[in-house]
Enzyme design. Structure first.
Site, PDB file in Angstrom:
ATOM      1  N   ASP A 186       0.846  -1.189   0.000  1.00  0.00           N
ATOM      2  CA  ASP A 186       0.000   0.000   0.000  1.00  0.00           C
ATOM      3  C   ASP A 186       0.883   1.240   0.000  1.00  0.00           C
ATOM      4  O   ASP A 186       1.345   1.698   1.039  1.00  0.00           O
ATOM      5  CB  ASP A 186      -0.925  -0.006   1.222  1.00  0.00           C
ATOM      6  CG  ASP A 186      -1.944   1.128   1.177  1.00  0.00           C
ATOM      7  OD1 ASP A 186      -1.753   2.077   0.390  1.00  0.00           O
ATOM      8  OD2 ASP A 186      -2.939   1.063   1.924  1.00  0.00           O
ATOM      9  N   HIS A 191       0.258   8.075   3.776  1.00  0.00           N
ATOM     10  CA  HIS A 191       0.993   7.455   4.878  1.00  0.00           C
ATOM     11  C   HIS A 191       2.501   7.721   4.834  1.00  0.00           C
ATOM     12  O   HIS A 191       3.243   7.173   5.647  1.00  0.00           O
ATOM     13  CB  HIS A 191       0.717   5.955   4.875  1.00  0.00           C
ATOM     14  CG  HIS A 191      -0.741   5.642   4.797  1.00  0.00           C
ATOM     15  ND1 HIS A 191      -1.618   5.937   5.803  1.00  0.00           N
ATOM     16  CD2 HIS A 191      -1.492   5.086   3.791  1.00  0.00           C
ATOM     17  CE1 HIS A 191      -2.847   5.575   5.451  1.00  0.00           C
ATOM     18  NE2 HIS A 191      -2.784   5.057   4.236  1.00  0.00           N
ATOM     19  N   ILE A 206      -0.361   9.618   8.345  1.00  0.00           N
ATOM     20  CA  ILE A 206      -0.999   8.758   9.339  1.00  0.00           C
ATOM     21  C   ILE A 206      -0.691   7.290   9.042  1.00  0.00           C
ATOM     22  O   ILE A 206      -0.226   6.941   7.956  1.00  0.00           O
ATOM     23  CB  ILE A 206      -2.526   8.977   9.375  1.00  0.00           C
ATOM     24  CG1 ILE A 206      -3.161   8.578   8.032  1.00  0.00           C
ATOM     25  CG2 ILE A 206      -2.849  10.428   9.713  1.00  0.00           C
ATOM     26  CD1 ILE A 206      -4.693   8.621   8.031  1.00  0.00           C
ATOM     27  N   GLY A 209      -4.868   2.268   7.880  1.00  0.00           N
ATOM     28  CA  GLY A 209      -5.928   1.611   8.636  1.00  0.00           C
ATOM     29  C   GLY A 209      -5.710   0.114   8.729  1.00  0.00           C
ATOM     30  O   GLY A 209      -5.945  -0.495   9.781  1.00  0.00           O
TER      31      GLY A 209
END
Length: 281
Positions: A186, A191, A206, A209
């Site tokens: 990913d 991110h 961040i 998830g």
């Protein structure tokens, strides 16, 4: 441009995906295995420990069942998209290396007012036998794409138990956790790229998830399944708040026989995965 509702129910072309022992090890480290005690999860972080054959974390199934390049659902700013929910069912334990064939389809586009909830389902099978290996269901929330007058979607009957959790498991994440996790596939710049994260309203990149999801999955595996992936059947949860790399996460678990309800929160009590469910064999 509105989202393409014509994409609903259209199955993608089959996608073959292979993984190696190294891929599975990298995923385990990417979701924090061994971060507090490098000797505590050797079955998932090494392939050559005496008397400890390599095993695969169940939540790796979500990545393996993904189908890249599936049908586009419209033009929108990718910075407005966040992962909303994730569920999977594991029909048999994942081997340390292997190949599968996956297909995916959009199963619903729901109007949440401030945005749209797009739900997808992927199915992964053994390419030689057709045996089902993984069923994965997920959704993304796209801000600014709601208000089209559509169905708001099904309601969830999850209810927080009126008692203290049976188990609480705390794992910390590393400051560079997102940089490790992204190596499993990913590469969303949310991110890693500060400028992209700022467009999405965050001071800094961040955590993925699905990395947070993997941390919660480790807590469930070790607490409810005796660290045995063969006993781990299914898991679902709703992402409710972002996590910054370096934060510690506590998963509270309410056991109910071979099932469990759970939620995961940060140190300040902010819930980051809500309405969690898991089942075990």
């Amino acid at each position: 441009m509105p989202l393409d509702h014509g994409a609903i129910g259209v199955e993608s072309a089959p996608h073959d995906r292979s993984w190696t022992s190294k891929d599975a090890l990298l995923y385990a480290v990417g979701v924090g295995a061994g971060v507090d005690d490098p000797l505590s999860e050797l079955a998932f972080t090494t392939e050559n420990t005496a008397g400890t054959p390599q095993r695969v974390l169940p939540t790796y199934a979500v990545l393996l069942a993904q189908v890249p390049g599936a049908r586009r659902i419209g033009d929108f700013d990718p910075a407005m998209l966040v992962h909303a929910e994730q569920a999977f069912e594991l029909h048999r334990p994942l081997p340390a290396e292997g190949t599968l064939r996956a297909t995916a389809k959009v199963t619903g586009i729901y109007d949440k007012g401030s945005g749209a909830l797009v739900v997808t389902e992927s199915t992964a099978v053994d390419p030689d036998t057709g045996e089902r290996l993984i069923t994965s269901r997920g959704s993304v929330f796209i801000r600014g794409e709601g208000g089209f007058g559509g169905d708001r979607g099904p309601r969830d009957d999850w209810k927080l138990p009126d008692r203290a959790p049976d188990h609480e498991v705390t794992y910390r994440t590393r400051p560079e956790q997102a940089l490790l996790y992204r190596l499993s596939g990913d590469r969303n710049p949310l991110h890693s790229d500060p400028a992209f994260a700022a467009r999405a309203g965050f001071d800094r990149p961040i955590l993925h998830g699905l990395c947070t999801y993997g941390v919660a999955g480790r807590a469930l595996l070790h607490t409810m399944a005796g660290s045995d992936p063969a006993r781990f059947a299914a898991m679902s949860g709703r992402f409710s708040s972002p996590v910054m790399p370096g934060e510690s996460l506590t998963t509270s678990i309410w056991a109910e026989g071979t099932t469990a309800l759970f939620r995961t929160a940060k140190e300040d009590g902010t819930v980051v995965i809500d309405r969690g469910r898991a089942s075990f064999r």
